[in-house]
Structure formats: C-alpha cells, structure tokens
Scaffold this motif. Structure first.
Motif, PDB file in Angstrom:
ATOM      1  N   LEU A 269       0.270   1.598  -6.912  1.00 12.21           N
ATOM      2  CA  LEU A 269       1.458   2.193  -6.288  1.00 12.21           C
ATOM      3  C   LEU A 269       1.232   2.482  -4.813  1.00 12.21           C
ATOM      4  O   LEU A 269       2.144   2.373  -3.992  1.00 12.21           O
ATOM      5  N   ARG A 270      -0.005   2.871  -4.525  1.00  7.13           N
ATOM      6  CA  ARG A 270      -0.336   3.295  -3.160  1.00  7.13           C
ATOM      7  C   ARG A 270      -0.019   2.210  -2.134  1.00  7.13           C
ATOM      8  O   ARG A 270       0.282   2.502  -0.985  1.00  7.13           O
ATOM      9  N   ASN A 271      -0.074   0.949  -2.583  1.00  8.40           N
ATOM     10  CA  ASN A 271       0.168  -0.154  -1.647  1.00  8.40           C
ATOM     11  C   ASN A 271       1.644  -0.493  -1.477  1.00  8.40           C
ATOM     12  O   ASN A 271       1.980  -1.412  -0.736  1.00  8.40           O
ATOM     13  N   LEU A 272       2.528   0.207  -2.187  1.00 10.92           N
ATOM     14  CA  LEU A 272       3.949  -0.152  -2.120  1.00 10.92           C
ATOM     15  C   LEU A 272       4.660   0.656  -1.033  1.00 10.92           C
ATOM     16  O   LEU A 272       4.390   1.846  -0.863  1.00 10.92           O
ATOM     17  N   PRO A 273       5.591  -0.012  -0.303  1.00 10.26           N
ATOM     18  CA  PRO A 273       6.232   0.657   0.836  1.00 10.26           C
ATOM     19  C   PRO A 273       7.136   1.814   0.388  1.00 10.26           C
ATOM     20  O   PRO A 273       7.912   1.671  -0.554  1.00 10.26           O
ATOM     21  N   GLY A 274       7.012   2.955   1.067  1.00 13.91           N
ATOM     22  CA  GLY A 274       7.907   4.090   0.806  1.00 13.91           C
ATOM     23  C   GLY A 274       7.445   4.981  -0.323  1.00 13.91           C
ATOM     24  O   GLY A 274       8.080   5.994  -0.622  1.00 13.91           O
ATOM     25  N   ILE A 275       6.356   4.595  -0.978  1.00 10.18           N
ATOM     26  CA  ILE A 275       5.884   5.394  -2.113  1.00 10.18           C
ATOM     27  C   ILE A 275       4.643   6.175  -1.706  1.00 10.18           C
ATOM     28  O   ILE A 275       3.744   5.627  -1.056  1.00 10.18           O
ATOM     29  N   TRP A 276       4.644   7.442  -2.087  1.00  8.78           N
ATOM     30  CA  TRP A 276       3.474   8.279  -1.803  1.00  8.78           C
ATOM     31  C   TRP A 276       2.877   8.759  -3.115  1.00  8.78           C
ATOM     32  O   TRP A 276       3.598   9.229  -4.000  1.00  8.78           O
ATOM     33  N   VAL A 277       1.579   8.612  -3.243  1.00  3.32           N
ATOM     34  CA  VAL A 277       0.908   9.070  -4.453  1.00  3.32           C
ATOM     35  C   VAL A 277      -0.482   9.583  -4.079  1.00  3.32           C
ATOM     36  O   VAL A 277      -1.148   9.013  -3.216  1.00  3.32           O
ATOM     37  N   ASP A 278      -0.885  10.669  -4.714  1.00  6.22           N
ATOM     38  CA  ASP A 278      -2.229  11.211  -4.501  1.00  6.22           C
ATOM     39  C   ASP A 278      -3.121  10.671  -5.622  1.00  6.22           C
ATOM     40  O   ASP A 278      -3.157  11.204  -6.725  1.00  6.22           O
ATOM     41  N   VAL A 279      -3.806   9.579  -5.332  1.00  2.93           N
ATOM     42  CA  VAL A 279      -4.609   8.890  -6.358  1.00  2.93           C
ATOM     43  C   VAL A 279      -5.712   9.805  -6.908  1.00  2.93           C
ATOM     44  O   VAL A 279      -5.992   9.810  -8.105  1.00  2.93           O
ATOM     45  N   ASP A 280      -6.311  10.589  -6.024  1.00  2.00           N
ATOM     46  CA  ASP A 280      -7.411  11.468  -6.457  1.00  2.00           C
ATOM     47  C   ASP A 280      -6.940  12.549  -7.423  1.00  2.00           C
ATOM     48  O   ASP A 280      -7.744  13.107  -8.177  1.00  2.00           O
ATOM     49  N   ALA A 281      -5.639  12.843  -7.388  1.00  2.00           N
ATOM     50  CA  ALA A 281      -5.111  13.892  -8.274  1.00  2.00           C
ATOM     51  C   ALA A 281      -4.932  13.378  -9.705  1.00  2.00           C
ATOM     52  O   ALA A 281      -4.666  14.159 -10.614  1.00  2.00           O
ATOM     53  N   VAL A 282      -5.054  12.045  -9.896  1.00  7.22           N
ATOM     54  CA  VAL A 282      -4.883  11.487 -11.239  1.00  7.22           C
ATOM     55  C   VAL A 282      -6.189  11.631 -12.011  1.00  7.22           C
ATOM     56  O   VAL A 282      -7.142  10.887 -11.798  1.00  7.22           O
TER      57      VAL A 282
END
Ligand SMILES: *Cc1c(COP(=O)(O)O)cnc(C)c1O
Length: 348
Positions: A269-282
């Motif tokens: 998801l992190r690589n998709l435009p307009g999307i923000w995700v905290d990967v470390d929080a998963v």
C-alpha cells in the motif's frame, strides 16, 4: 464483479473449513447446561489450561464475555478504566451502561494502548462526588488501535496497579492468540495478572460462533448464573464447541501467516499514490490506512473496490483491512492490484 470475493472486511468473515465441519459433524454432544456435553467440557478445559485459569465457560459471543464479566466486577455507578477506542465503549450497544449501570472512562494513547501512569492518574479518589473506580480493562490486541500488542511488561505493571488499588482486572482477548503468536509470549503469561480473560473463536481462529471466558472457579460459577439468567445456557452445544477444539488444535500457529500477509499488504500500500500507512504499526492481522490524499471518501473507495471483488470497511478517510485464514498471499496481491486500478480510474 470478480468471481471470488476477497474479504478483508474482518476476521469475523471466515468460513468454517471442510475439516472443521467434519469435526463438528462428528462431535460427541450432551446437555450443555447440565454440564453433560463432553465437547463443550473439553473446550472449556483446554481454554482454562491455555490461559492458566481454574475454570472456563463457553458463551455465544465475545460481547457476552465482556458484558457478563463487567456485570460481575461492577455495581451501578462504578467506573471502568479502558482505552477510548475500546470495544466495550464503542461497539457493544451501550451494554456496559444498560446491563451493569457502569460507566467507562476512556483514556487516550497511541495504538489503542494507554500508559500505566495514565491509568494511575485516572483512578478516582475516594469521595462522595466521584464515581468509584472498579475495573481496569485492556484489549489484547487493541482492535481499533490497529491490532496493537500490549507488551507483557505493561500488562504486568497495570496488574500490579489494579491489585494495589483493589481493582478488578479484565482482558478482552478477542485476538489474544494473535498477540501470543506475534510476540512469542505464552497465553498463560499474558493472562496471569487478570481476574477475567476470554478468547474469541469466531475471529482469526475461524469458527462460526463462540467465545470462552476464563477465571477463578468462583468467578466462573457467577458467570454460569448470568449465562443461565440471560438465556446463554445451551443444550447440544458440542456441535459448535467442536469447531473451537478443532481451531485450538489447528488454527493457532498459522495466525503467523495472517500477520505476514498484513505486513505484505501494508508494505504494498505504501507505494500507492495518495495512500498513507504506518507499516511499522502493523503488528498482527489488522491494517489501518488513510486515503485522504486520494480525494476519495471511504464510501466511494470501498464501493469501487467491492465492484472489483474486494471487501473493506472504513469511515471518513480511514480504511481497515483484516487478514485471516481465508486470505492468501495471492489474495493480498490481487487486492493491491484492485486498489491500484480504483486509484487510476478515479484519476481518469
Ligand atoms: C469482535 C470483538 C469483540 C466482540 O466479539 P463478538 O464475538 O463479535 O461478540 C469484543 N472485543 C473486541 C476487541 C473485538 O474485536
């Protein structure tokens, strides 16, 4: 519409597998409310053993585990300390107030966790003006916090605080076994400080129905009275308890796959435009991500994805995806492809 729905809406969406259905079909059953259903008895013994408690009782749902435990711990006008995102506060139809007359003081804190200092500060001084604090409740993992794991040290420090202050201590362990598998801490160690603790069978464990609440023998006797009173006492319930036995034997270790898939989903998801995700929080099987940068509302985004065969839930700009035993690595990859398409359709 795609032919197979990739259901990332929740880990409640799992379908009982063929092997689980077979175990159910072949279950030995009896009269549960008289203590004569061997499958229910076995499930309760297994869970009590797993959680290191004297006894356990089979209930229809996790909500009922929370509500009956709260009813035993709290009198009307008393207060529960929990996180403001807690299931008991937001998702149980006001049951805490309706059935027990208790109120919840919701604490802040990142990822659905609160600090021991915050809990200490929230305990009401003894005064005729204050509601009296009675219970500290934590969610392992914190669902609306993003599947976050309470560290064992915090669980123990809160337990010491509860004991020192004469408060009851309850764990909503809907996803305790996700925490166990991800953290490498035993269910017994995570459960030790608690007066009451339960696990859900119908989330990541893949059963169609059921939850098991554990505690001291005395506490479970009280739960049985309330189970009877509220119509939760059953008859040949072994037919569903057998699914729970099967799940405890076969579906616990594999939760690690769900965690890997959630991580893969977040990283993609992190690589998709307009999307923000905290990967470390998963940390386990839940991924929250933010779509504000796409200009789409959660409703539009989810509806467009559903057209492409992917089911997700969300509100505002916050979307939740949950991995589980019916979601493979290929499903995660297909879901990411669908999201990429929705984003480029929206741009066009
Ligand atoms: C799902 C859930 C519950 C309620 O469980 P049900 O079996 O659906 O009633 C309670 N607490 C948390 C954290 C949950 O995720």
């Amino acid at each position: 519409m795609a032919e197979k729905l990739i259901n990332l809406y929740s880990d409640t969406q799992t379908q009982p597998s063929k092997a689980m259905r077979l175990a159910m079909a072949e279950a030995e059953v009896g009269d549960e409310q008289r203590g004569e259903d061997p499958s229910v008895n076995r499930l309760c013994e297994m869970t009590a053993e797993l959680l290191g408690k004297e006894a356990a009782v089979f209930l229809p749902s996790g909500t009922m585990c929370n509500q009956l435990a709260i009813h035993i711990h709290c009198r009307p006008g008393e207060e529960i300390i929990a996180h403001r995102s807690a299931h008991i506060l937001n998702a149980e139809g006001g049951g805490t107030a309706a059935f027990s007359g208790a109120q919840v003081q919701g604490l802040d804190g990142p990822g659905g966790l609160f600090s021991v200092e915050a809990a200490r500060a929230a305990i009401r001084p003894k005064s005729r003006y204050n509601p009296q604090t009675r219970l500290i409740a934590v969610e392992q993992t914190a669902n609306f916090g993003g599947g976050t794991i309470w560290p064992l040290s915090d669980i123990e420090a809160l337990g010491a605080l509860a004991q020192q202050q004469g408060l009851a201590y309850h764990m909503d362990g809907a996803r305790l076994l996700n925490a166990v598998v991800a953290a490498g801490v035993s269910a017994k160690d995570f459960s030790a400080p608690f007066d009451s603790v339960w696990i859900d069978l119908s989330k990541g464990l893949g059963c169609p129905v059921g939850a098991v609440l554990a505690g001291s023998s005395e506490f479970i006797e009280e739960v049985w009275r309330l189970k009877q009173r509220t119509g939760g006492a059953m008859r040949q319930a072994g037919i569903i308890a057998a699914a729970g036995i099967y799940a405890l034997e076969h579906n616990v270790e594999r939760l690690a796959e769900d965690h890997d898939n959630a991580k893969l989903f977040a990283e993609s998801l992190r690589n998709l435009p307009g999307i923000w995700v905290d990967v470390d929080a998963v940390e386990t099987n839940i991924v929250f991500f933010d779509i504000a940068g796409t200009g789409l509302s959660a409703e539009t985004f989810c509806a467009a994805l559903k057209e492409k065969g992917v089911d997700l839930g969300g509100a505002g700009a916050r979307i939740r995806a949950v991995t589980h035993l019916d979601i493979s690595r290929a499903d995660v990859e297909a879901a990411i492809t669908a999201i990429r398409e929705v984003l480029s359709d929206a741009k066009a």
